[in-house]
Design a protein around this motif. Structure first.
Motif, PDB file in Angstrom:
ATOM      1  N   ASP A 138     -11.434  19.837 -26.673  1.00 28.56           N
ATOM      2  CA  ASP A 138     -11.975  18.576 -26.167  1.00 28.56           C
ATOM      3  C   ASP A 138     -10.932  17.713 -25.466  1.00 28.56           C
ATOM      4  OD1 ASP A 138     -10.673  18.087 -28.536  1.00 28.56           O
ATOM      5  OD2 ASP A 138     -12.066  16.526 -29.185  1.00 28.56           O
ATOM      6  N   GLU A 139      -9.698  18.138 -25.449  1.00 26.37           N
ATOM      7  CA  GLU A 139      -8.662  17.389 -24.727  1.00 26.37           C
ATOM      8  C   GLU A 139      -8.426  18.039 -23.366  1.00 26.37           C
ATOM      9  OE1 GLU A 139      -5.017  16.414 -26.670  1.00 26.37           O
ATOM     10  OE2 GLU A 139      -6.012  16.302 -28.611  1.00 26.37           O
ATOM     11  N   ALA A 140      -8.396  17.246 -22.341  1.00 22.22           N
ATOM     12  CA  ALA A 140      -8.171  17.756 -20.982  1.00 22.22           C
ATOM     13  C   ALA A 140      -6.685  17.779 -20.683  1.00 22.22           C
ATOM     14  CB  ALA A 140      -8.887  16.874 -19.968  1.00 22.22           C
ATOM     15  N   TRP A 141      -6.337  18.721 -19.838  1.00 27.51           N
ATOM     16  CA  TRP A 141      -4.960  18.777 -19.365  1.00 27.51           C
ATOM     17  C   TRP A 141      -4.734  17.592 -18.438  1.00 27.51           C
ATOM     18  CZ3 TRP A 141      -1.278  21.958 -21.107  1.00 27.51           C
ATOM     19  CH2 TRP A 141      -1.683  23.086 -21.821  1.00 27.51           C
ATOM     20  N   PRO A 142      -3.576  16.985 -18.509  1.00 27.63           N
ATOM     21  CA  PRO A 142      -3.323  15.874 -17.579  1.00 27.63           C
ATOM     22  C   PRO A 142      -3.339  16.372 -16.138  1.00 27.63           C
ATOM     23  CG  PRO A 142      -1.344  16.366 -18.878  1.00 27.63           C
ATOM     24  CD  PRO A 142      -2.450  17.272 -19.366  1.00 27.63           C
ATOM     25  N   THR A 143      -3.843  15.543 -15.276  1.00 22.97           N
ATOM     26  CA  THR A 143      -3.872  15.872 -13.857  1.00 22.97           C
ATOM     27  C   THR A 143      -2.456  15.747 -13.315  1.00 22.97           C
ATOM     28  OG1 THR A 143      -6.082  14.965 -13.697  1.00 22.97           O
ATOM     29  CG2 THR A 143      -4.883  15.268 -11.636  1.00 22.97           C
ATOM     30  N   PRO A 144      -1.974  16.804 -12.671  1.00 24.85           N
ATOM     31  CA  PRO A 144      -0.612  16.709 -12.137  1.00 24.85           C
ATOM     32  C   PRO A 144      -0.548  15.681 -11.000  1.00 24.85           C
ATOM     33  CG  PRO A 144      -1.634  18.793 -11.497  1.00 24.85           C
ATOM     34  CD  PRO A 144      -2.597  18.080 -12.406  1.00 24.85           C
ATOM     35  N   VAL A 145       0.528  14.979 -10.969  1.00 25.23           N
ATOM     36  CA  VAL A 145       0.758  14.001  -9.906  1.00 25.23           C
ATOM     37  C   VAL A 145       1.522  14.704  -8.799  1.00 25.23           C
ATOM     38  CG1 VAL A 145       1.882  11.824  -9.316  1.00 25.23           C
ATOM     39  CG2 VAL A 145       0.825  12.115 -11.572  1.00 25.23           C
ATOM     40  N   PRO A 146       0.982  14.665  -7.561  1.00 21.78           N
ATOM     41  CA  PRO A 146       1.695  15.354  -6.485  1.00 21.78           C
ATOM     42  C   PRO A 146       3.037  14.687  -6.209  1.00 21.78           C
ATOM     43  CG  PRO A 146      -0.170  14.107  -5.617  1.00 21.78           C
ATOM     44  CD  PRO A 146      -0.221  13.994  -7.120  1.00 21.78           C
ATOM     45  N   ALA A 147       3.984  15.508  -5.843  1.00 22.72           N
ATOM     46  CA  ALA A 147       5.302  14.978  -5.487  1.00 22.72           C
ATOM     47  C   ALA A 147       5.174  14.162  -4.208  1.00 22.72           C
ATOM     48  CB  ALA A 147       6.283  16.124  -5.281  1.00 22.72           C
ATOM     49  N   PRO A 148       5.903  13.064  -4.112  1.00 22.33           N
ATOM     50  CA  PRO A 148       5.823  12.277  -2.874  1.00 22.33           C
ATOM     51  C   PRO A 148       6.340  13.095  -1.698  1.00 22.33           C
ATOM     52  CG  PRO A 148       7.565  11.440  -4.317  1.00 22.33           C
ATOM     53  CD  PRO A 148       6.849  12.529  -5.070  1.00 22.33           C
ATOM     54  N   ALA A 149       5.739  12.855  -0.564  1.00 22.34           N
ATOM     55  CA  ALA A 149       6.170  13.543   0.652  1.00 22.34           C
ATOM     56  C   ALA A 149       7.594  13.102   0.975  1.00 22.34           C
ATOM     57  CB  ALA A 149       5.238  13.200   1.799  1.00 22.34           C
ATOM     58  N   PRO A 150       8.365  13.988   1.552  1.00 24.17           N
ATOM     59  CA  PRO A 150       9.731  13.586   1.915  1.00 24.17           C
ATOM     60  C   PRO A 150       9.699  12.508   2.995  1.00 24.17           C
ATOM     61  CG  PRO A 150       9.202  15.762   2.802  1.00 24.17           C
ATOM     62  CD  PRO A 150       8.050  15.357   1.939  1.00 24.17           C
ATOM     63  N   ALA A 151      10.712  11.692   2.977  1.00 25.00           N
ATOM     64  CA  ALA A 151      10.822  10.631   3.986  1.00 25.00           C
ATOM     65  C   ALA A 151      11.007  11.249   5.360  1.00 25.00           C
ATOM     66  CB  ALA A 151      11.999   9.714   3.663  1.00 25.00           C
ATOM     67  N   PRO A 152      10.410  10.652   6.374  1.00 25.71           N
ATOM     68  CA  PRO A 152      10.615  11.174   7.727  1.00 25.71           C
ATOM     69  C   PRO A 152      12.043  10.905   8.194  1.00 25.71           C
ATOM     70  CG  PRO A 152       9.373   9.129   7.811  1.00 25.71           C
ATOM     71  CD  PRO A 152       9.543   9.478   6.356  1.00 25.71           C
ATOM     72  N   ALA A 153      12.431  11.608   9.216  1.00 27.07           N
ATOM     73  CA  ALA A 153      13.758  11.406   9.805  1.00 27.07           C
ATOM     74  C   ALA A 153      13.817  10.039  10.473  1.00 27.07           C
ATOM     75  CB  ALA A 153      14.056  12.508  10.816  1.00 27.07           C
ATOM     76  N   GLU A 154      15.008   9.513  10.590  1.00 26.71           N
ATOM     77  CA  GLU A 154      15.199   8.193  11.196  1.00 26.71           C
ATOM     78  C   GLU A 154      14.695   8.130  12.630  1.00 26.71           C
ATOM     79  OE1 GLU A 154      18.880   5.100  11.991  1.00 26.71           O
ATOM     80  OE2 GLU A 154      19.056   6.554  10.371  1.00 26.71           O
ATOM     81  N   ASP A 155      14.721   9.254  13.347  1.00 28.83           N
ATOM     82  CA  ASP A 155      14.272   9.284  14.735  1.00 28.83           C
ATOM     83  C   ASP A 155      12.858   9.854  14.885  1.00 28.83           C
ATOM     84  OD1 ASP A 155      14.839  11.918  14.146  1.00 28.83           O
ATOM     85  OD2 ASP A 155      15.942  12.305  16.001  1.00 28.83           O
ATOM     86  N   SER A 156      12.112   9.921  13.802  1.00 31.89           N
ATOM     87  CA  SER A 156      10.749  10.465  13.830  1.00 31.89           C
ATOM     88  C   SER A 156       9.773   9.489  14.477  1.00 31.89           C
ATOM     89  CB  SER A 156      10.284  10.766  12.407  1.00 31.89           C
ATOM     90  OG  SER A 156      10.125   9.548  11.691  1.00 31.89           O
ATOM     91  N   VAL A 157       8.597   9.999  14.833  1.00 30.35           N
ATOM     92  CA  VAL A 157       7.513   9.158  15.343  1.00 30.35           C
ATOM     93  C   VAL A 157       7.161   8.101  14.298  1.00 30.35           C
ATOM     94  CG1 VAL A 157       5.036   9.156  15.910  1.00 30.35           C
ATOM     95  CG2 VAL A 157       6.560  10.884  16.899  1.00 30.35           C
ATOM     96  N   ASP A 158       7.066   8.511  13.038  1.00 28.15           N
ATOM     97  CA  ASP A 158       6.666   7.608  11.969  1.00 28.15           C
ATOM     98  C   ASP A 158       7.620   6.409  11.853  1.00 28.15           C
ATOM     99  OD1 ASP A 158       6.083  10.590  11.184  1.00 28.15           O
ATOM    100  OD2 ASP A 158       4.512   9.396  10.238  1.00 28.15           O
TER     101      ASP A 158
END
Length: 189
Positions: A4-24
């Motif tokens: 009756d206990e559920a497995w915890p939902t995994p938290v996705p790893a944060p996306a890596p930061a974009p490069a300093e010269d990226s579009v973002d």
């Protein structure tokens, strides 16, 4: 583990930061600067006219663009990237959109120092028309930048924010065209 206990939902790893010269990163930096001038223009006209419709538009632009500017700068902070780049403005975009800074105008659509001074000296309907013309050009430049970011950004938050900017600013361009017509004026060429 009991059934009756559920497995915890995994938290996705944060996306890596974009490069300093990226579009973002480039879009976040440049649009933050672009938005700051829209806020400045709107504060100027707010004090130069009593027209309720123009003041309401200025208020909306102040609040929307100051909020979006905060989100853009927040993304840069979260990525641990600088808010100022040594690259020229809009280096992340196609060369067709490049713009040689002049008289304080750093990017397409941005008012020059001379245009800002003229707005500061205008009163009443003259201030309204000048503001609507400058803000229309400003939004047109912003829409081009936001369209590029919406199509090229890798960060989904930046892409969604850019898409919202395109929609919101295009709507305001249409509104300002009507407001200029009401005043017997047209957008700047």
């Amino acid at each position: 583990m009991p059934e009756d206990e559920a497995w915890p939902t995994p938290v996705p790893a944060p996306a890596p930061a974009p490069a300093e010269d990226s579009v973002d990163a480039g879009f976040a930096r440049d649009m933050a600067v672009h938005h700051q001038q829209a806020v400045e223009l709107s504060f100027i006209v707010r004090d130069r006219t009593d027209d309720a419709d123009v003041r309401r538009l200025a208020y909306d632009i102040i609040n929307t663009q100051a909020n979006q500017r905060g989100m853009l700068l927040g993304r840069l902070d979260a990525w641990d990237l600088p808010t100022i780049s040594e690259e020229p403005p809009m280096a992340w975009m196609d060369h067709a959109m490049s713009h040689e800074p002049h008289d304080g105008s750093l990017m397409p659509g941005m008012a020059t120092n001379t245009e800002l001074d003229r707005l500061r000296r205008a009163e009443g309907e003259a201030a309204e028309v000048r503001y609507l013309q400058l803000m229309t050009a400003h939004h047109q430049g912003g829409v081009h930048m936001a369209e590029a970011a919406a199509n090229q950004a890798e960060d989904p938050t930046i892409a969604r924010l850019a898409e919202g900017m395109v929609s919101g600013q295009q709507s305001e361009i249409d509104l300002m065209a009507d407001m200029l017509t009401e005043r017997g004026a047209e957008p700047l060429p």
